[in-house]
Design a protein around this motif. Structure first.
Motif, short mmCIF file in Angstrom:
data_model
loop_
_atom_site.label_atom_id
_atom_site.label_comp_id
_atom_site.label_asym_id
_atom_site.label_seq_id
_atom_site.Cartn_x
_atom_site.Cartn_y
_atom_site.Cartn_z
N GLY A 145 0.81 -1.21 0.00
CA GLY A 145 0.00 0.00 0.00
C GLY A 145 0.84 1.26 0.00
O GLY A 145 0.53 2.24 -0.69
N LEU A 146 1.93 1.26 0.77
CA LEU A 146 2.79 2.43 0.83
C LEU A 146 3.48 2.69 -0.51
O LEU A 146 3.61 3.84 -0.95
CB LEU A 146 3.84 2.25 1.92
CG LEU A 146 3.33 2.31 3.36
CD1 LEU A 146 4.39 1.82 4.33
CD2 LEU A 146 2.91 3.74 3.73
N ALA A 147 3.92 1.62 -1.16
CA ALA A 147 4.58 1.79 -2.46
C ALA A 147 3.59 2.29 -3.51
O ALA A 147 3.91 3.15 -4.33
CB ALA A 147 5.20 0.46 -2.89
N THR A 148 2.37 1.76 -3.48
CA THR A 148 1.35 2.21 -4.43
C THR A 148 0.99 3.67 -4.18
O THR A 148 0.89 4.47 -5.12
CB THR A 148 0.08 1.35 -4.28
OG1 THR A 148 0.43 -0.04 -4.39
CG2 THR A 148 -0.93 1.69 -5.37
N ALA A 149 0.83 4.03 -2.91
CA ALA A 149 0.57 5.44 -2.58
C ALA A 149 1.75 6.31 -2.99
O ALA A 149 1.59 7.44 -3.46
CB ALA A 149 0.30 5.58 -1.08
N GLY A 150 2.95 5.76 -2.82
CA GLY A 150 4.15 6.52 -3.18
C GLY A 150 4.20 6.88 -4.65
O GLY A 150 4.64 7.97 -5.02
N LEU A 151 3.76 5.96 -5.48
CA LEU A 151 3.76 6.25 -6.92
C LEU A 151 2.81 7.41 -7.24
O LEU A 151 3.11 8.28 -8.07
CB LEU A 151 3.34 5.00 -7.71
CG LEU A 151 4.40 3.89 -7.75
CD1 LEU A 151 3.79 2.63 -8.35
CD2 LEU A 151 5.61 4.34 -8.55
#
Length: 378
Positions: free
Chosen positions: A165-171
């Motif tokens: 989730g954090l990586a997806t939000a980061g994008l």
């Protein structure tokens, strides 16, 4: 009987005074804490002052321990705290701290840390965080993490939903960072710090549980699987666009607020202070309080967290307990004043009765003499 009542009143007055003397320090401290309950920086000051009163050598001992462990940043934080509290340190200690900081600030050390952060995605200091954030800004780091966790998810293996989730939000945030020319930088750095702290196994259990629940709502699973299946790390721009489509921005409000608070801590107090906070904070409210401490205390933040731990982020005792100390002090004061009133009244009554009895005795003693004189005259 009157003398007995007076003795009881005096005993009550003495007991109230003794009890008040015992309660007063606790009531005073409770009052100060309650007055500062909405100011985490002021609360931290109160606790640090109490700790230093109990152990004046606390800061020097922690500086030595930090230097021995190779943590020059923590040692510098204690030096800053010593200056704030007007605590004198030996020149030899401050020189050793300055030398250690200078050594870690060399170009070679920074380049090594930057490369480590860029390649591995692990951040321990400013250099490695710079590399990690650079990797995430160029979407390489986030795509790497999304692809890895998505494959675990597709194959039914253990999946770190938080990192996913954090990586997806980061994008999604990275796109906003470019659009705002760095305006979303603290948020981007905050997401990276939380993600890397999780990957390093240093995130508190409370935050893991909270963030795990939050990030499950942020990612559209089927859309993400399709994006990863058709994407490739070799085509970062196309893959990032496809993955961003699986990000539910409307569900990410709480996660974004947490990332912003972590970013605020990193900006005000440094990367390691943010990492230390993520180890002890158990929920978003505590992270927000930590951000306020960092913005007020700056470089002292790591030292404060080292000395107080999670206690820096919440009341030492519950509001009810603190209020009860104040209530007890008020009852004791009421009892003391009542005892003064009772003692005064009974002492006055005793003195009046005694004076009246003495006058009566004098009158009785003078009566035979008066009668004798009257007889002689008669």
């Amino acid at each position: 009987m009157n003398r007995v009542r007076l003795s009881f009143a005096v005993a009550g007055l003495a007991a109230s005074a003794v009890l008040g003397t015992a309660i007063w320090p606790h009531a005073r401290d409770a009052g100060v804490v309650l007055a500062a309950r909405d100011d985490p920086a002021a609360l931290a000051d109160l606790r640090i002052n109490a700790a230093l009163r109990d152990n004046p050598a606390l800061i020097a001992d922690n500086i030595e321990a930090a230097l021995a462990s190779g943590d020059a940043d923590l040692a510098a934080s204690f030096v800053a705290l010593a200056r704030e509290k007007d605590i004198a340190l030996d020149d030899s200690i401050t020189k050793r701290v300055d030398d250690a900081i200078a050594e870690q600030a060399t170009t070679m050390h920074f380049a090594k840390g930057f490369a480590t952060g860029l390649v591995t995605g692990n951040a321990d200091d400013v250099a490695s965080l710079s590399g990690t954030v650079a990797g995430d800004l160029f979407v390489f780091g986030d795509i790497r993490d999304v692809v890895r966790e998505s494959k675990h998810l597709a194959m039914g293996e253990d999946t770190d939903h938080l990192v996913l989730g954090l990586a997806t939000a980061g994008l999604a945030v990275t796109a906003a960072t470019y659009v705002s020319v760095g305006g979303a930088g603290p948020l981007r750095a905050g997401l990276t710090l939380v993600k890397d702290t999780r990957k390093a196994g240093r995130l508190s259990e409370g935050l893991i549980a909270w963030a795990g629940r939050s990030t499950r709502e942020v990612v559209d699973g089927p859309a993400l699987k399709e994006a990863v299946a058709s994407g490739s790390v070799l085509r970062p721009a196309e893959t990032a666009s496809a993955i961003r489509a699986a990000f539910r921005a409307e569900k990410a409000g709480a996660l974004v607020r947490v990332a912003k608070d972590v970013g605020r801590i990193g900006e005000a107090a440094g990367v390691r202070a943010a990492r230390d906070t993520l180890k002890v904070a158990e929920n978003p409210k505590e992270l927000a309080r930590a951000a306020r401490i960092a913005e007020a205390k700056g470089g002292q933040t790591r030292a404060i967290l080292k000395l107080l731990g999670r206690g820096a982020l919440l009341l030492v005792a519950g509001t009810f307990n603190l209020t009860m100390w104040l209530f007890g002090a008020l009852l004791t004061l009421f009892g003391f004043l009542s005892s003064i009133k009772a003692t005064t009244e009974r002492a006055t009554a005793w003195w009046l009765r005694r004076s009246k009895a003495r006058r009566l005795q004098r009158q009785l003693a003078a009566a035979p003499v008066a009668l004798a004189g009257a007889a002689v005259q008669g």
